[in-house]
Design a protein around this motif. Structure first.
Motif, PDB file in Angstrom:
ATOM      1  N   TYR A  80     -28.113  -2.764 -16.301  1.00 46.76           N
ATOM      2  CA  TYR A  80     -27.320  -2.033 -16.565  1.00 46.76           C
ATOM      3  C   TYR A  80     -28.234  -0.441 -16.837  1.00 46.76           C
ATOM      4  O   TYR A  80     -29.347  -0.420 -17.391  1.00 46.76           O
ATOM      5  CB  TYR A  80     -26.859  -2.508 -18.086  1.00 46.76           C
ATOM      6  CG  TYR A  80     -25.963  -1.124 -18.840  1.00 46.76           C
ATOM      7  CD1 TYR A  80     -24.692  -1.155 -18.489  1.00 46.76           C
ATOM      8  CD2 TYR A  80     -26.679  -0.449 -19.641  1.00 46.76           C
ATOM      9  CE1 TYR A  80     -23.832   0.162 -19.253  1.00 46.76           C
ATOM     10  CE2 TYR A  80     -25.958   0.502 -20.196  1.00 46.76           C
ATOM     11  CZ  TYR A  80     -24.541   0.731 -20.188  1.00 46.76           C
ATOM     12  OH  TYR A  80     -23.791   1.626 -20.884  1.00 46.76           O
ATOM     13  N   TRP A 134     -21.935 -11.937 -20.368  1.00 48.13           N
ATOM     14  CA  TRP A 134     -20.672 -11.814 -19.972  1.00 48.13           C
ATOM     15  C   TRP A 134     -19.645 -12.374 -20.924  1.00 48.13           C
ATOM     16  O   TRP A 134     -18.699 -11.875 -21.430  1.00 48.13           O
ATOM     17  CB  TRP A 134     -20.599 -12.288 -18.436  1.00 48.13           C
ATOM     18  CG  TRP A 134     -19.296 -11.650 -17.925  1.00 48.13           C
ATOM     19  CD1 TRP A 134     -18.804 -10.613 -17.573  1.00 48.13           C
ATOM     20  CD2 TRP A 134     -18.463 -12.624 -17.468  1.00 48.13           C
ATOM     21  NE1 TRP A 134     -17.717 -10.510 -17.001  1.00 48.13           N
ATOM     22  CE2 TRP A 134     -17.090 -11.858 -16.836  1.00 48.13           C
ATOM     23  CE3 TRP A 134     -18.141 -14.084 -17.229  1.00 48.13           C
ATOM     24  CZ2 TRP A 134     -16.164 -12.464 -16.106  1.00 48.13           C
ATOM     25  CZ3 TRP A 134     -17.113 -14.605 -16.489  1.00 48.13           C
ATOM     26  CH2 TRP A 134     -16.263 -13.881 -16.076  1.00 48.13           C
ATOM     27  N   THR A 163     -27.405 -13.420 -17.506  1.00 50.25           N
ATOM     28  CA  THR A 163     -26.456 -12.350 -17.316  1.00 50.25           C
ATOM     29  C   THR A 163     -24.965 -13.249 -17.649  1.00 50.25           C
ATOM     30  O   THR A 163     -23.982 -12.641 -18.094  1.00 50.25           O
ATOM     31  CB  THR A 163     -26.438 -12.294 -15.698  1.00 50.25           C
ATOM     32  OG1 THR A 163     -27.946 -11.927 -15.359  1.00 50.25           O
ATOM     33  CG2 THR A 163     -25.707 -11.148 -15.297  1.00 50.25           C
ATOM     34  N   ARG A 167     -18.713  -5.672 -15.057  1.00 51.20           N
ATOM     35  CA  ARG A 167     -19.253  -7.069 -15.091  1.00 51.20           C
ATOM     36  C   ARG A 167     -18.313  -8.281 -14.346  1.00 51.20           C
ATOM     37  O   ARG A 167     -18.776  -9.169 -13.947  1.00 51.20           O
ATOM     38  CB  ARG A 167     -19.417  -7.096 -16.617  1.00 51.20           C
ATOM     39  CG  ARG A 167     -20.433  -6.474 -17.305  1.00 51.20           C
ATOM     40  CD  ARG A 167     -20.713  -6.864 -18.408  1.00 51.20           C
ATOM     41  NE  ARG A 167     -21.475  -5.914 -19.291  1.00 51.20           N
ATOM     42  CZ  ARG A 167     -22.685  -5.614 -18.948  1.00 51.20           C
ATOM     43  NH1 ARG A 167     -23.559  -6.308 -18.216  1.00 51.20           N
ATOM     44  NH2 ARG A 167     -23.526  -4.603 -19.525  1.00 51.20           N
TER      45      ARG A 167
END
Ligand code: ATP
Ligand code: MG
Length: 531
Positions: free
Chosen positions: A248, A187, A183, A233
């Motif tokens: 998502y 990002w 994650t 995010r």
């Protein structure tokens, strides 16, 4: 004594099924052994390679826990590890005792005493040993064989359960770390940072820090390309759930008949084609954030199901009788005016109120005074890396040209304009170390939907796909302008692809369900697809 009582067996069986930690599980096992067999010391050892490691003991000095017994150095252990049955060593056995000097209150070598060991197997695999010692000679001679078999079985099951739980815990811990890493990686890879120094962006950033720390559901709204996904995010990354997953969901791309199973999962055989059970997005997001992008595109029936899940924190996978608890924070995004949609009955008012506990509006690029220049620098640097050129710069004239444009496609449009201009500049200035963007061409929009442009190849394709918008069109309002552009683009590609929707969707870097939905909204006649 010496006969294992039915109550003791039941208690041990219950312990196996309970959520005890390993230490308690082992201590209870040793208690039962001592209650059943009169003895002075009992030890549980786990077997790994050539070594036996004490994992629980009673009646032996504490330092025994730190010992690692090399089996080859201890004849009694060697015998036990090679046996499939419990072994009672004769009182006058000449084999040295591994516990010499370790029995509490007896620091010297053990005198004549009773000693036995139970090898613990699970499915033919040696897991460890249970050893039982008594200072009284011949103490164990009258114990029925059956008692020892039952104790062995219980101890094996206890050990196996503990190992399994340990493995599962370590796997779960590992998966959790992988999710957090991925994650965060995603990002950072997408840029991650919300660029902008304008007062309106500073206000947004402050607001984000405040709401990120709450557990409120958030509705992010704003025009197309303003950075709603980036804001979502950022919220997750700055929230206490940052180490949990961020899942998502593009609501516009969910095929209508699969929405329920995509969101809530299904059991094996729930419908034709459900060959395996599958977790839904809500379960995957458990402990983290579920990002419902383009929520305004969800059909009303699916909206009710989402509302129920949000209200009760429970989901029911398709085909399953029972419900499951989930702990999920919802962040939703839309470029529609959901309040208006709710008033007109196109969006459930109750879901709108649930989601918009804290609505966040992401401002248009036009509102961000001074930010075009900063964002340009950011995208120039990004493009330089993607293209692999030594230096890429943007001239002052080019920046002022960008600042005068009205940016109907917002930040995404700026990003694309710079990518295209950089490609053109590179082609024109071949051989130069410093490439300069001089005349960015602002009057064109690129893709139909969110389409991250990650490599040079897609950048080049996007140049081919670009379609100019005339000066008159720029005077229309944003929605009309975008819709007109979309309609024209879809029609053109559909014609080129001879009415093949699947191929058209591929060319537009979107999926078919999404394209059909958009086409319906734009009132483009749906010609039956060939594929
Ligand atoms: N403030 C910003 N700083 C840096 N990059 C940004 C910023 N805002 C948007 N971007 C970039 O612009 C692109 C579009 O942003 P994003 O996809 O978040 O927009 P969106 O509002 O979700 O658009 P859509 O309504 O079309 O889904 C992305 O590449 C994103 O990283
Ligand atoms: Mg988006």
């Amino acid at each position: 004594m010496n006969q294992i009582s039915p109550t003791a067996i039941i208690e041990l069986a219950l312990d196996l099924a309970s959520s005890l930690n390993s230490k308690d599980r082992f201590d209870r096992l040793l208690d039962t052994v001592r209650k059943t067999i009169s003895c002075d010391a009992v030890a549980l050892l786990s077997y790994h390679g050539d070594i036996l490691t004490p994992i629980a003991l009673q009646g032996l000095s504490r330092d025994t826990m730190g010992r690692r017994f090399y089996i080859a150095e201890h004849p009694r252990f060697s015998v036990l590890c090679q046996s499939k049955q419990p072994i009672r060593f004769p009182a006058d056995s000449t084999l040295p005792d591994p516990y010499d000097g370790l029995l509490i209150d007896r620091e010297d070598d053990l005198p004549v005493h009773s000693c036995m060991g139970l090898p613990l197997y699970y499915e033919d695999k040696l897991l460890g040993l249970l050893t039982i010692d008594s200072l009284t000679p011949h103490e164990f001679e009258d114990i029925p064989e059956r008692t020892l078999v039952v104790i062995s079985a219980m101890a094996s099951a206890t050990l196996n359960t503990a190992f399994l739980i340990e493995q599962l815990e370590s796997r779960a811990d590992h998966s959790q770390k992988v999710v957090a890493e991925l994650t965060e990686e995603a990002w950072k890879r997408d840029g991650g940072e919300l660029i902008g120094e304008s007062p309106i962006m500073q206000q947004l950033k402050e607001e984000l820090i405040i709401v990120a720390n709450s557990d409120f559901n958030i509705l992010i709204y704003g025009e197309t390309g303003v950075g709603k996904e980036l804001v979502a995010r950022t919220l997750h990354q700055k929230s206490p759930r940052q180490h949990g997953p961020m899942v998502y969901v593009n609501c516009a791309a969910l095929p209508e008949n699969l929405i329920e199973s995509e969101l809530f999962g299904h059991v094996k055989g729930a419908f034709t084609g459900a060959d395996n059970a599958r977790a839904g997005k809500f379960s995957l997001a458990n402990g983290g954030t579920l990002f419902l992008d383009e929520i305004g595109e969800l059909p009303l029936a699916a909206q009710s199901k989402i509302l129920r899940a949000i209200q009760s924190n429970e989901i029911q996978p398709v085909g399953q009788d029972s419900v499951e608890q989930v702990n999920v924070r919802i962040i939703a995004a839309t470029n529609r005016d959901l309040k208006e949609e709710a008033e007109d009955g196109r969006f459930r008012a109750d879901l709108y109120h649930r989601l918009s506990v804290y609505p966040i509006r992401v401002p248009t690029l036009k509102e961000r005074l001074g930010d075009v220049q900063i964002l340009s620098g950011y995208f120039v640097e990004q493009t330089k890396r993607k293209l692999g050129v030594v230096q890429l710069k943007i001239t002052a004239e080019a920046v002022s040209h960008l600042e005068q444009y009205n940016w109907p496609g917002n930040v995404r449009e700026l990003e694309h304009v710079i990518s295209r201009a950089a490609l053109k500049a590179r082609a024109r200035q071949q051989g130069k170390t410093i490439i300069a963007i001089e005349k960015p061409d602002c009057g064109s929009l690129v893709n139909l939907q969110v389409n991250e442009q990650n490599d040079q190849q897609t950048l080049e394709q996007s140049v081919d796909k670009s379609v100019d918008i005339t000066a008159e069109a720029a005077l229309l309002n944003l929605r009309d302008e975008t819709e007109q552009f979309q309609r024209q683009l879809i029609r053109n590609i559909l014609t080129q692809e001879q009415g093949n929707w699947a191929a058209t969707a591929r060319r537009l870097s979107t999926d078919r369900a999404n394209l059909n939905r958009i086409a319906k909204r734009l009132d483009i006649k749906v010609i039956k697809s060939i594929i």
